[in-house]
Design a protein around this motif. Structure first.
Motif, short mmCIF file in Angstrom:
data_model
loop_
_atom_site.label_atom_id
_atom_site.label_comp_id
_atom_site.label_asym_id
_atom_site.label_seq_id
_atom_site.Cartn_x
_atom_site.Cartn_y
_atom_site.Cartn_z
N GLU A 158 43.35 40.51 47.36
CA GLU A 158 44.59 41.37 47.32
C GLU A 158 44.43 42.67 46.73
O GLU A 158 43.45 42.64 45.64
N ASP A 159 45.12 43.85 47.05
CA ASP A 159 45.04 44.91 46.59
C ASP A 159 45.62 44.74 45.04
O ASP A 159 45.03 45.74 44.07
N ARG A 160 46.40 44.00 44.67
CA ARG A 160 47.13 43.96 43.48
C ARG A 160 46.13 43.62 42.26
O ARG A 160 45.78 44.13 41.14
N SER A 161 45.05 42.56 42.91
CA SER A 161 44.04 42.06 41.87
C SER A 161 43.28 43.30 41.56
O SER A 161 42.52 43.31 40.39
N ILE A 162 42.76 43.79 42.60
CA ILE A 162 41.79 45.05 42.28
C ILE A 162 42.36 46.08 41.55
O ILE A 162 41.87 46.78 40.64
N TYR A 163 43.60 46.31 41.68
CA TYR A 163 44.51 47.35 40.86
C TYR A 163 44.37 47.07 39.26
O TYR A 163 44.05 47.79 38.57
N ASN A 164 44.74 45.88 39.10
CA ASN A 164 44.92 45.25 37.76
C ASN A 164 43.56 45.07 37.02
O ASN A 164 43.37 45.35 35.88
N THR A 165 42.50 44.61 38.01
CA THR A 165 41.23 44.77 37.53
C THR A 165 40.49 46.15 36.95
O THR A 165 40.01 46.17 35.70
N LEU A 166 40.91 46.92 37.86
CA LEU A 166 40.53 48.40 37.49
C LEU A 166 41.38 48.98 36.27
O LEU A 166 40.65 49.70 35.53
N LEU A 171 36.75 39.82 39.81
CA LEU A 171 37.80 40.13 40.19
C LEU A 171 38.94 38.81 39.81
O LEU A 171 38.27 37.76 40.15
N GLU A 172 40.05 38.81 39.80
CA GLU A 172 40.69 37.71 39.55
C GLU A 172 41.58 37.56 41.01
O GLU A 172 42.31 38.41 41.25
N ASN A 173 41.47 36.46 41.35
CA ASN A 173 41.96 36.31 42.76
C ASN A 173 42.73 34.88 43.02
O ASN A 173 42.17 34.05 43.15
N ARG A 174 44.26 34.94 42.56
CA ARG A 174 45.01 33.81 42.80
C ARG A 174 44.42 32.58 41.60
O ARG A 174 44.48 31.54 42.17
N GLY A 175 44.20 33.04 40.74
CA GLY A 175 43.79 32.29 39.25
C GLY A 175 42.31 32.10 39.29
O GLY A 175 42.00 31.18 38.54
N GLN A 176 41.78 32.44 40.41
CA GLN A 176 40.15 32.19 40.43
C GLN A 176 39.26 33.57 40.04
O GLN A 176 39.70 34.57 40.47
N MET A 177 38.15 33.37 39.32
CA MET A 177 37.53 34.41 39.00
C MET A 177 36.40 34.42 40.02
O MET A 177 35.47 33.68 40.25
N VAL A 178 36.30 35.80 40.80
CA VAL A 178 35.06 36.05 41.58
C VAL A 178 34.04 37.00 41.02
O VAL A 178 34.42 37.94 40.83
N GLN A 179 32.98 36.43 40.85
CA GLN A 179 31.87 37.24 40.33
C GLN A 179 31.63 38.40 41.49
O GLN A 179 31.26 37.96 42.61
N CYS A 180 31.59 39.69 40.91
CA CYS A 180 31.31 40.79 42.05
C CYS A 180 30.95 42.21 41.32
O CYS A 180 31.12 41.97 39.95
N PHE A 181 30.51 43.02 42.19
CA PHE A 181 30.58 44.32 41.68
C PHE A 181 31.14 45.30 42.64
O PHE A 181 30.91 45.01 43.90
N LEU A 182 31.52 46.61 42.36
CA LEU A 182 32.14 47.43 43.24
C LEU A 182 31.09 48.70 43.37
O LEU A 182 30.63 49.24 42.34
N ASN A 183 30.66 48.94 44.56
CA ASN A 183 29.61 49.80 44.93
C ASN A 183 30.60 51.11 45.62
O ASN A 183 31.10 50.87 46.46
#
Lengths: 170, 128
Positions: free
Chosen positions: A25-33, A87-99
């Motif tokens: 979701e875009d909200r999770s990206i916004y909060n992580t950023l 990224l946090e996504n519906r309670g789960q942590m997803v390992q990622c990186f933003l390129n």
């Protein structure tokens, strides 16, 4: 003559397995950023984030994110992107990186770049195709990559036609 | 006729790479025992609150420290002067106690910090 100038950061979310991308979701990206900018740049950074930054577009299938920020502070936001590890996504942590793929002044320039980039990715996919039917589909997708398809869908904010074509992207 | 004396003037725009600040720490409840390392750590904490990890990693040096009067001389690169000064301004507490940093002098040359016209004491010779 006098207008608000902004910078659009076109980024790609890279994850080890694509299935975890689906419910992004875009909200999770916004909060992580926001958390990353606060850690990296403190109160000054979070104040700048609050006034100017918004996640404009997110495609969960391909992981393409478009982040808008003010022209004066886009480098600050850009530098904080490299500090994001999950990224946090519906309670789960997803390992990622933003390129970050591209920095554009308007959404249209980012779309034009995305069309060219996707066409290059499809070209790269062509030698990896196993069956003939897959090759035919990829060739058809490459031919259908064009900005004119995008203009009809611009009103829906669905993103470009090309994003749906590389659903077999590895 | 003698030759006119030569006159040369050098103007430097950015003569020094560093800026030097003379600061003093004022605590609400009188002086505490603070070592120079704790003093520098306090300033780094202030930078970290305001400017984050990137701001806190900016290099600056504590050149001199007077433990009795809690005054010191800081040296910082030109690009970091504004950040350091604003962080010192907004620093409010030390170990849950109200404190304030007073900036007494700022100069791009260390020699200028040795004399301060505000604290100048006129000697007897000037009185007639």
């Amino acid at each position: 003559m006098v207008r608000f100038k902004s910078r659009y950061l076109l980024c790609e979310v890279c994850v080890p397995d694509r299935s975890s991308l689906q419910l992004l979701e875009d909200r999770s990206i916004y909060n992580t950023l926001r958390a990353a900018v606060k850690r990296a740049h403190g109160d000054y950074g979070s104040a700048l984030f609050n006034i100017g930054v918004i996640v404009k577009y997110l495609n969960a299938h391909t992981g393409v994110v478009l982040i808008r920020s003010r022209k004066k502070h886009y480098r600050l936001i850009w530098s904080a992107l490299s500090f994001i590890t999950c990224l946090e996504n519906r309670g789960q942590m997803v390992q990622c990186f933003l390129n970050c793929l591209h920095v554009g002044g308007t959404i249209r320039t980012c779309q034009k770049f995305l069309v060219k980039y996707n066409r290059q990715q499809l070209h790269r996919m062509l030698p990896d195709c196993k069956t003939d039917a897959e090759k035919q589909e990829v060739r058809k997708a490459i031919l259908s990559c064009s900005l004119s398809n995008v203009r009809d869908e611009e009103a829906d904010e669905d993103g470009s036609d090309d994003d749906d074509d590389d659903d077999k992207e590895t | 006729m003698e030759e006119p004396s030569k006159f040369e003037q050098y103007v430097y725009k950015n003569a020094s790479v560093y800026h030097y600040m003379k600061i003093s720490l004022v605590l609400e409840n009188g002086n505490k025992y603070i070592t120079d390392a704790q003093f520098k750590q306090l300033i780094i904490c202030g930078l970290k609150d305001l400017y984050g990890e990137v701001g806190a990693s900016f290099p600056f040096d504590l050149l001199k420290f007077d433990q009795n009067k809690l005054t010191g001389i800081l040296r910082v690169y030109n690009s970091g002067l504004v950040k350091l000064w604003s962080a010192l301004t907004l620093l409010g507490t030390y170990q849950n106690e109200a404190c304030a940093f007073r900036v007494m002098q700022v100069s791009p040359f260390l020699l200028a910090l040795s004399g301060n016209s505000r604290e100048l004491q006129f000697g007897d010779q000037l009185t007639l």
